[in-house]
Design a protein around this motif. Sequence first.
Motif, PDB file in Angstrom:
ATOM      1  N   VAL A  80      -7.513 -24.979  -5.471  1.00  0.00           N
ATOM      2  CA  VAL A  80      -8.111 -23.672  -5.725  1.00  0.00           C
ATOM      3  C   VAL A  80      -7.134 -22.590  -5.273  1.00  0.00           C
ATOM      4  CG1 VAL A  80     -10.072 -22.184  -5.181  1.00  0.00           C
ATOM      5  CG2 VAL A  80     -10.400 -24.649  -5.378  1.00  0.00           C
ATOM      6  N   THR A  81      -6.884 -21.613  -6.151  1.00  0.00           N
ATOM      7  CA  THR A  81      -6.002 -20.503  -5.792  1.00  0.00           C
ATOM      8  C   THR A  81      -6.746 -19.519  -4.891  1.00  0.00           C
ATOM      9  OG1 THR A  81      -6.620 -19.153  -7.681  1.00  0.00           O
ATOM     10  CG2 THR A  81      -4.763 -20.658  -7.996  1.00  0.00           C
ATOM     11  N   ARG A  82      -6.017 -18.615  -4.282  1.00  0.00           N
ATOM     12  CA  ARG A  82      -6.630 -17.625  -3.398  1.00  0.00           C
ATOM     13  C   ARG A  82      -7.665 -16.781  -4.130  1.00  0.00           C
ATOM     14  NH1 ARG A  82      -1.554 -14.972  -0.509  1.00  0.00           N
ATOM     15  NH2 ARG A  82      -0.450 -16.097  -2.095  1.00  0.00           N
ATOM     16  N   SER A  83      -7.328 -16.343  -5.339  1.00  0.00           N
ATOM     17  CA  SER A  83      -8.276 -15.501  -6.078  1.00  0.00           C
ATOM     18  C   SER A  83      -9.516 -16.303  -6.478  1.00  0.00           C
ATOM     19  CB  SER A  83      -7.622 -14.877  -7.302  1.00  0.00           C
ATOM     20  OG  SER A  83      -7.047 -15.858  -8.126  1.00  0.00           O
ATOM     21  N   GLU A  84      -9.343 -17.580  -6.836  1.00  0.00           N
ATOM     22  CA  GLU A  84     -10.498 -18.427  -7.154  1.00  0.00           C
ATOM     23  C   GLU A  84     -11.346 -18.674  -5.908  1.00  0.00           C
ATOM     24  OE1 GLU A  84      -8.742 -21.153 -10.801  1.00  0.00           O
ATOM     25  OE2 GLU A  84      -8.278 -21.706  -8.748  1.00  0.00           O
ATOM     26  N   ARG A  85     -10.672 -18.928  -4.776  1.00  0.00           N
ATOM     27  CA  ARG A  85     -11.383 -19.160  -3.519  1.00  0.00           C
ATOM     28  C   ARG A  85     -12.197 -17.931  -3.140  1.00  0.00           C
ATOM     29  NH1 ARG A  85      -7.314 -19.828  -0.213  1.00  0.00           N
ATOM     30  NH2 ARG A  85      -6.949 -21.944  -0.890  1.00  0.00           N
ATOM     31  N   LYS A  86     -11.612 -16.756  -3.328  1.00  0.00           N
ATOM     32  CA  LYS A  86     -12.303 -15.496  -3.015  1.00  0.00           C
ATOM     33  C   LYS A  86     -13.553 -15.353  -3.881  1.00  0.00           C
ATOM     34  CE  LYS A  86     -11.260 -10.580  -2.556  1.00  0.00           C
ATOM     35  NZ  LYS A  86     -10.243  -9.546  -2.732  1.00  0.00           N
ATOM     36  N   ALA A  87     -13.425 -15.658  -5.178  1.00  0.00           N
ATOM     37  CA  ALA A  87     -14.570 -15.566  -6.091  1.00  0.00           C
ATOM     38  C   ALA A  87     -15.653 -16.573  -5.705  1.00  0.00           C
ATOM     39  CB  ALA A  87     -14.116 -15.799  -7.531  1.00  0.00           C
ATOM     40  N   LEU A  88     -15.246 -17.792  -5.338  1.00  0.00           N
ATOM     41  CA  LEU A  88     -16.214 -18.810  -4.923  1.00  0.00           C
ATOM     42  C   LEU A  88     -16.954 -18.393  -3.655  1.00  0.00           C
ATOM     43  CD1 LEU A  88     -14.157 -22.062  -5.587  1.00  0.00           C
ATOM     44  CD2 LEU A  88     -16.219 -21.342  -6.802  1.00  0.00           C
ATOM     45  N   LEU A  89     -16.237 -17.833  -2.700  1.00  0.00           N
ATOM     46  CA  LEU A  89     -16.869 -17.375  -1.460  1.00  0.00           C
ATOM     47  C   LEU A  89     -17.842 -16.234  -1.730  1.00  0.00           C
ATOM     48  CD1 LEU A  89     -13.848 -17.517   1.017  1.00  0.00           C
ATOM     49  CD2 LEU A  89     -15.891 -18.958   1.049  1.00  0.00           C
ATOM     50  N   GLN A  90     -17.457 -15.340  -2.633  1.00  0.00           N
ATOM     51  CA  GLN A  90     -18.340 -14.234  -2.990  1.00  0.00           C
ATOM     52  C   GLN A  90     -19.623 -14.764  -3.632  1.00  0.00           C
ATOM     53  OE1 GLN A  90     -18.125 -11.044  -2.187  1.00  0.00           O
ATOM     54  NE2 GLN A  90     -20.060 -10.645  -3.199  1.00  0.00           N
ATOM     55  N   GLU A  91     -19.481 -15.739  -4.541  1.00  0.00           N
ATOM     56  CA  GLU A  91     -20.659 -16.354  -5.165  1.00  0.00           C
ATOM     57  C   GLU A  91     -21.554 -17.002  -4.117  1.00  0.00           C
ATOM     58  OE1 GLU A  91     -20.076 -19.075  -8.471  1.00  0.00           O
ATOM     59  OE2 GLU A  91     -18.393 -17.841  -9.140  1.00  0.00           O
ATOM     60  N   GLN A  92     -20.916 -17.708  -3.176  1.00  0.00           N
ATOM     61  CA  GLN A  92     -21.672 -18.388  -2.120  1.00  0.00           C
ATOM     62  C   GLN A  92     -22.443 -17.371  -1.278  1.00  0.00           C
ATOM     63  OE1 GLN A  92     -19.220 -20.799   0.402  1.00  0.00           O
ATOM     64  NE2 GLN A  92     -20.927 -21.527   1.623  1.00  0.00           N
ATOM     65  N   ARG A  93     -21.795 -16.248  -0.927  1.00  0.00           N
ATOM     66  CA  ARG A  93     -22.464 -15.198  -0.150  1.00  0.00           C
ATOM     67  C   ARG A  93     -23.663 -14.632  -0.901  1.00  0.00           C
ATOM     68  NH1 ARG A  93     -17.377 -12.499   0.514  1.00  0.00           N
ATOM     69  NH2 ARG A  93     -16.233 -13.790   1.930  1.00  0.00           N
ATOM     70  N   GLU A  94     -23.481 -14.404  -2.201  1.00  0.00           N
ATOM     71  CA  GLU A  94     -24.565 -13.862  -3.016  1.00  0.00           C
ATOM     72  C   GLU A  94     -25.752 -14.821  -3.068  1.00  0.00           C
ATOM     73  OE1 GLU A  94     -22.755 -12.905  -6.768  1.00  0.00           O
ATOM     74  OE2 GLU A  94     -21.585 -11.274  -5.895  1.00  0.00           O
ATOM     75  N   VAL A  95     -25.486 -16.105  -3.194  1.00  0.00           N
ATOM     76  CA  VAL A  95     -26.545 -17.115  -3.210  1.00  0.00           C
ATOM     77  C   VAL A  95     -27.270 -17.125  -1.864  1.00  0.00           C
ATOM     78  CG1 VAL A  95     -27.002 -19.611  -3.280  1.00  0.00           C
ATOM     79  CG2 VAL A  95     -25.500 -18.556  -4.983  1.00  0.00           C
ATOM     80  N   GLU A  96     -26.489 -17.078  -0.766  1.00  0.00           N
ATOM     81  CA  GLU A  96     -27.094 -17.077   0.566  1.00  0.00           C
ATOM     82  C   GLU A  96     -27.947 -15.830   0.787  1.00  0.00           C
ATOM     83  OE1 GLU A  96     -23.719 -17.530   3.132  1.00  0.00           O
ATOM     84  OE2 GLU A  96     -23.541 -19.682   2.721  1.00  0.00           O
ATOM     85  N   LEU A  97     -27.456 -14.676   0.345  1.00  0.00           N
ATOM     86  CA  LEU A  97     -28.219 -13.431   0.498  1.00  0.00           C
ATOM     87  C   LEU A  97     -29.498 -13.470  -0.336  1.00  0.00           C
ATOM     88  CD1 LEU A  97     -25.376 -10.747   0.474  1.00  0.00           C
ATOM     89  CD2 LEU A  97     -26.821 -11.406   2.417  1.00  0.00           C
ATOM     90  N   ALA A  98     -29.408 -14.015  -1.517  1.00  0.00           N
ATOM     91  CA  ALA A  98     -30.579 -14.118  -2.390  1.00  0.00           C
ATOM     92  C   ALA A  98     -31.611 -15.069  -1.794  1.00  0.00           C
ATOM     93  CB  ALA A  98     -30.174 -14.592  -3.780  1.00  0.00           C
ATOM     94  N   ALA A  99     -31.168 -16.079  -1.048  1.00  0.00           N
ATOM     95  CA  ALA A  99     -32.073 -17.069  -0.480  1.00  0.00           C
ATOM     96  C   ALA A  99     -32.703 -16.589   0.830  1.00  0.00           C
ATOM     97  CB  ALA A  99     -31.310 -18.374  -0.248  1.00  0.00           C
ATOM     98  N   GLU A 100     -32.132 -15.603   1.480  1.00  0.00           N
ATOM     99  CA  GLU A 100     -32.642 -15.128   2.777  1.00  0.00           C
ATOM    100  C   GLU A 100     -34.095 -14.697   2.749  1.00  0.00           C
ATOM    101  OE1 GLU A 100     -30.218 -12.297   4.798  1.00  0.00           O
ATOM    102  OE2 GLU A 100     -28.511 -13.647   4.881  1.00  0.00           O
ATOM    103  N   PRO A 101     -34.552 -13.888   1.802  1.00  0.00           N
ATOM    104  CA  PRO A 101     -35.970 -13.485   1.809  1.00  0.00           C
ATOM    105  C   PRO A 101     -36.904 -14.691   1.665  1.00  0.00           C
ATOM    106  CG  PRO A 101     -34.715 -12.083   0.335  1.00  0.00           C
ATOM    107  CD  PRO A 101     -33.799 -13.171   0.796  1.00  0.00           C
ATOM    108  N   GLU A 102     -36.492 -15.710   0.915  1.00  0.00           N
ATOM    109  CA  GLU A 102     -37.302 -16.897   0.760  1.00  0.00           C
ATOM    110  C   GLU A 102     -37.450 -17.635   2.083  1.00  0.00           C
ATOM    111  OE1 GLU A 102     -35.640 -19.319  -2.325  1.00  0.00           O
ATOM    112  OE2 GLU A 102     -35.612 -17.644  -3.754  1.00  0.00           O
TER     113      GLU A 102
END
Length: 105
Positions: A80-102
Amino acid sequence: GTLSQDKNELLFSEFGINYNDEPEIFKKGSVVIRDKELIDVVDSKGVVTKRTKIIVKVVHRDIIKEKFWDEHPEILRGKVTRSERKALLQEQREVELAAEPEASL
């Protein structure tokens, strides 16, 4: 930064060398890579076809910046390149934030 400016000033004041005018080989170093070259192959009937030949070549590039890796993705095959890793981490953060209220229900 400042350290680079100091070194450039020293090169110029002591030796009259302007770092920015130096060839890339002296500024970035050398990297040996495999590259592809399109060649003509002539068969026994005289028919010419194009083939890809793998060649080894030396390039003088800045390998720290993303541009080099974007130009040579084959070096990182399966990695995984740095830019791909950054995008994956951002996606992961968004999923975690979306799951927090649940989780708080």
